[in-house]
Design an enzyme around this catalytic site. Structure first.
Site, PDB file in Angstrom:
ATOM      1  N   GLU A 263      -5.405 -10.797  13.847  1.00  0.00           N
ATOM      2  CA  GLU A 263      -4.537 -10.098  14.061  1.00  0.00           C
ATOM      3  C   GLU A 263      -5.214  -9.094  13.816  1.00  0.00           C
ATOM      4  O   GLU A 263      -5.599  -7.990  14.045  1.00  0.00           O
ATOM      5  CB  GLU A 263      -3.803  -9.270  11.963  1.00  0.00           C
ATOM      6  CG  GLU A 263      -3.094  -8.015  11.970  1.00  0.00           C
ATOM      7  CD  GLU A 263      -2.361  -7.534  11.432  1.00  0.00           C
ATOM      8  OE1 GLU A 263      -1.138  -8.457  11.092  1.00  0.00           O
ATOM      9  OE2 GLU A 263      -3.030  -7.706   9.818  1.00  0.00           O
TER      10      GLU A 263
ATOM     11  N   LYS B 206       8.061  -3.547  13.714  1.00  0.00           N
ATOM     12  CA  LYS B 206       9.541  -2.621  13.191  1.00  0.00           C
ATOM     13  C   LYS B 206       9.737  -1.420  13.910  1.00  0.00           C
ATOM     14  O   LYS B 206      10.504  -1.684  13.197  1.00  0.00           O
ATOM     15  CB  LYS B 206       7.695  -2.358  12.502  1.00  0.00           C
ATOM     16  CG  LYS B 206       7.490  -2.921  11.597  1.00  0.00           C
ATOM     17  CD  LYS B 206       5.568  -2.713  10.934  1.00  0.00           C
ATOM     18  CE  LYS B 206       5.517  -3.920   9.927  1.00  0.00           C
ATOM     19  NZ  LYS B 206       4.407  -2.782   9.154  1.00  0.00           N
TER      20      LYS B 206
ATOM     21  N   LYS C 171       0.861  -1.534  -0.142  1.00  0.00           N
ATOM     22  CA  LYS C 171       0.175  -0.333   0.064  1.00  0.00           C
ATOM     23  C   LYS C 171       0.567   1.177  -0.086  1.00  0.00           C
ATOM     24  O   LYS C 171       0.938   1.807  -1.007  1.00  0.00           O
ATOM     25  CB  LYS C 171      -0.380   0.121   1.604  1.00  0.00           C
ATOM     26  CG  LYS C 171      -2.507   1.112   1.248  1.00  0.00           C
ATOM     27  CD  LYS C 171      -2.684   1.277   2.630  1.00  0.00           C
ATOM     28  CE  LYS C 171      -4.329  -0.193   2.119  1.00  0.00           C
ATOM     29  NZ  LYS C 171      -4.826   0.158   3.755  1.00  0.00           N
TER      30      LYS C 171
ATOM     31  N   GLU D 286       9.809  -5.633   4.168  1.00  0.00           N
ATOM     32  CA  GLU D 286      10.527  -7.206   3.523  1.00  0.00           C
ATOM     33  C   GLU D 286       9.973  -6.927   2.033  1.00  0.00           C
ATOM     34  O   GLU D 286      10.764  -7.142   1.188  1.00  0.00           O
ATOM     35  CB  GLU D 286       9.211  -8.031   4.252  1.00  0.00           C
ATOM     36  CG  GLU D 286      10.255  -8.291   5.978  1.00  0.00           C
ATOM     37  CD  GLU D 286       9.045  -7.210   6.476  1.00  0.00           C
ATOM     38  OE1 GLU D 286       8.748  -7.665   7.942  1.00  0.00           O
ATOM     39  OE2 GLU D 286       8.592  -6.522   5.991  1.00  0.00           O
TER      40      GLU D 286
ATOM     41  N   GLY E   5      -5.502  -4.051   5.316  1.00  0.00           N
ATOM     42  CA  GLY E   5      -4.322  -5.685   4.602  1.00  0.00           C
ATOM     43  C   GLY E   5      -4.888  -6.987   4.032  1.00  0.00           C
ATOM     44  O   GLY E   5      -5.172  -8.221   3.648  1.00  0.00           O
ATOM     45  N   ARG E   6      -5.550  -7.795   5.187  1.00  0.00           N
ATOM     46  CA  ARG E   6      -6.010  -8.612   5.613  1.00  0.00           C
ATOM     47  C   ARG E   6      -7.524  -9.322   5.224  1.00  0.00           C
ATOM     48  O   ARG E   6      -7.594  -9.986   5.033  1.00  0.00           O
ATOM     49  CB  ARG E   6      -6.629  -9.257   6.682  1.00  0.00           C
ATOM     50  CG  ARG E   6      -6.415  -8.246   8.069  1.00  0.00           C
ATOM     51  CD  ARG E   6      -6.086  -8.705   9.444  1.00  0.00           C
ATOM     52  NE  ARG E   6      -6.891  -7.900  10.414  1.00  0.00           N
ATOM     53  CZ  ARG E   6      -6.538  -6.405  10.594  1.00  0.00           C
ATOM     54  NH1 ARG E   6      -5.092  -6.013   9.671  1.00  0.00           N
ATOM     55  NH2 ARG E   6      -7.332  -5.652  11.297  1.00  0.00           N
TER      56      ARG E   6
ATOM     57  N   HIS F  79      -2.871 -37.967  11.507  1.00  0.00           N
ATOM     58  CA  HIS F  79      -1.343 -38.714  12.340  1.00  0.00           C
ATOM     59  C   HIS F  79      -0.186 -37.537  13.240  1.00  0.00           C
ATOM     60  O   HIS F  79       1.208 -38.113  12.522  1.00  0.00           O
ATOM     61  CB  HIS F  79      -0.804 -39.188  10.927  1.00  0.00           C
ATOM     62  CG  HIS F  79      -1.756 -40.145  10.372  1.00  0.00           C
ATOM     63  ND1 HIS F  79      -1.779 -41.533  10.482  1.00  0.00           N
ATOM     64  CD2 HIS F  79      -3.377 -40.167   8.915  1.00  0.00           C
ATOM     65  CE1 HIS F  79      -3.027 -42.006  10.036  1.00  0.00           C
ATOM     66  NE2 HIS F  79      -4.054 -41.280   9.052  1.00  0.00           N
TER      67      HIS F  79
END
Length: 548
Positions: free
Chosen positions: A351, A514, A204, A210, A265-266, A382
């Site tokens: 979040e 951050k 954005k 990152e 964002g999510r 399993h």
């Protein structure tokens, strides 16, 4: 004590809890042969069965009263009318507008024409890549799409692209880079031909640490492999609101896909952040994906609360988290295509609702959210199902499965669904001591070394049962159904945030790490011994310097 935990609806649920805590789930089904009908809901091809929870109609009535007390219906209306429900950032939360068709006014302006303009731009771009009209610098058609983003710019597109692979183009491969660890970037890039590779940079602000580190590394790789500054515009596009930084990177303004600050964002995979999805499955299927979500939106708005899938799913979670005290929640898709769905829901739920402050800025005195995790069945059976069945802590679980497989192999899908159904039954029923004895046809009174050994193993074979599960069955995992499922969980999160009186649309909890990363990064650039932090942090930094 907070207003919520001293409210009449909350206290009524607390008084009701001992009644249901004494109930055995198996006995509830014996007492009511119509229990499944009473506690299941359908929307289109989606069935949601919540009957395997320790609930009665009184429980549901009390939970609905809690929802009314907290103004859930009014809050739903406020969100869908463009209210500033993201109050800590003074913004609306209009992710639902990205799949809407009719007008929506925000600050006196209808935002839908701009949304449809972006969709049209995506459609033109997607078509030109998929049909080979748009080519790389050497005249070859694009064969690989590399999406660079993190968090919501990555988890949603990855999950959907994986889930809808049966609808993907055979001649285009999708790749995703999110981790700052250079291993992921290097592993992907070494397989690619720069002449036929298109990069999508999703950020954005176009400053995400990152994402921009990986974007710069990809740009460097492209130039080193024979590309040039001039042709970066042909191979890099951006999804961003920061046009200035995008153009500085070398991306042409025509290759910028816009989205808006009212999209978290999510919640953004419905926007141009979903460009990798559209490139994979085509815009026709992307529109069906939006349609499925839109149908769930309309259901959420219009259905009465007692017949409303997101409302009931959210309230069942409240019952488990806040009254039964269960802190963990498993997502168990019985479809390998949904193998990234648990990771996607981790972000969406944790979040959004991982908050300790309410709307008034007061610290809450109740749990908000559970630890969300999971793996596809039958792999999980399993691995961690041992704890689910016989562990000391109870973990509610959502089981999801399609009735029809995209990849029918012999009898395997029937076997998969047999496991799905049997596991939910086993978690509900359990197995009692006398049933184990009957199963092995052993009389406990008999005396023999073998019988003695068997007696010692009996406690280990007992399953307590009463483990709560929600089953979500759907006809087929197609774009429309997946859109509905994602919207179901988005609205579930909103329902719970209203009950908890928190903001599900901000995420201040990611900021401190951050900030400190920048300071530590500067310290890692030199050889000096560091003493400015606590002893543990100093020790870690200095050890790294000694051993790098």
């Amino acid at each position: 004590m907070s207003t919520l935990t001293t409210s009449s609806a909350w206290l009524s649920l607390q008084d009701h809890l001992p009644v249901m805590a004494k109930q055995n789930l198996r006995e509830l089904f014996t007492q009511d042969p119509n229990r499944f009908k009473s506690f299941s809901l359908k929307l289109n091809d989606i069935l949601m069965d919540y009957s395997k929870h320790p609930i009665s109609q009184s429980t549901i009535n009390l939970l609905l009263e809690l929802a009314r007390q907290q103004g859930l219906e009014e809050k739903i209306s406020e969100m869908f009318c463009g209210g500033r429900v993201n109050f800590s950032e003074d913004r609306a939360a209009l992710h639902f507008a990205l799949r809407r068709e009719d007008a929506l006014i925000l600050d006196g302006v209808d935002i839908m024409p701009e949304i449809h303009d972006v969709l049209t731009k995506m459609e033109r771009f997607t078509s030109s890549i998929r049909n080979g009209e748009r080519k790389g610098y050497s005249g070859k058609a694009f064969t690989d799409i590399v999406s660079i983003g993190i968090g919501g710019s990555n988890l949603g597109p990855v999950m959907v692209t994986e889930a809808l692979k049966p609808y993907s183009a055979d001649h285009i491969s999708s790749h995703f880079i999110s981790n700052i660890d250079g291993t992921q970037l290097s592993t992907i890039l070494k397989k690619l031909n720069p002449e036929t590779t298109l990069f999508i940079i999703a950020s954005k602000t176009f400053t995400t640490q990152e994402t921009m580190a990986n974007a710069r590394a990809a740009r460097k790789w492209f130039l080193a492999q024979g590309g040039s500054e001039k042709i970066i515009a042909d191979h890099f596009v951006a999804v961003s609101t920061n046009r200035m930084e995008v153009e500085k990177f070398g991306i042409n303004a025509d290759n910028i896909f816009k989205f808006w600050d009212w999209v978290g964002g999510r919640y953004s995979l419905w926007s141009a952040i979903g460009l990798p999805i559209a490139l994979s499955i085509g815009m026709e299927n992307f529109y069906l994906f939006l349609k499925g979500a839109r149908e769930m939106d309309q259901h959420f708005i219009a259905a009465p609360m007692e017949r409303n899938l997101p409302v009931i799913l959210g309230l069942i979670g409240i019952w488990q988290i806040n009254f039964f005290g269960n802190k963990s929640h498993a997502i168990l898709p019985y479809d390998q295509s949904l193998h990234r769905f648990p990771a996607y829901l981790q972000q969406l739920e944790m979040e959004s609702n991982g908050k300790r402050i309410d709307r008034s800025g007061n610290e809450v005195d109740y749990s908000t959210g559970a630890i969300v995790w999971g793996e596809p069945g039958t792999n999980g059976q399993h691995a961690f199902y041992q704890l689910l069945h016989q562990g000391t802590q109870i973990t509610p679980a959502d089981f999801l499965a399609p009735c029809i497989s995209h990849n029918p192999v012999d009898n395997q899908h029937r076997l998969l669904l047999a496991n799905f159904i049997a596991q939910t039954e086993a978690m509900m029923q359990g197995k009692k001591k006398n049933e184990i004895c009957e199963e092995y046809e052993v009389e406990l009174s008999e005396e023999s070394p073998i019988k003695d050994t068997f007696k010692k193993t009996i406690p280990h074979k007992v399953f307590p049962g009463g483990r709560p599960t929600t089953s979500i069955l759907f006809k087929k995992l197609d774009p429309k159904t997946l859109g509905s499922l994602i919207a179901l969980y988005e609205h579930k999160v909103f329902v719970q945030s209203v009950i908890w009186n928190t903001n599900p649309f901000d995420q201040w909890g990611v900021e401190l790490g951050k900030q400190l990363t920048g300071k530590v990064l500067d310290e890692l650039k030199n050889e000096m011994q560091i003493t400015s932090h606590d002893s543990s942090t100093n020790g870690l930094i200095n050890y790294f310097k000694e051993n790098r």
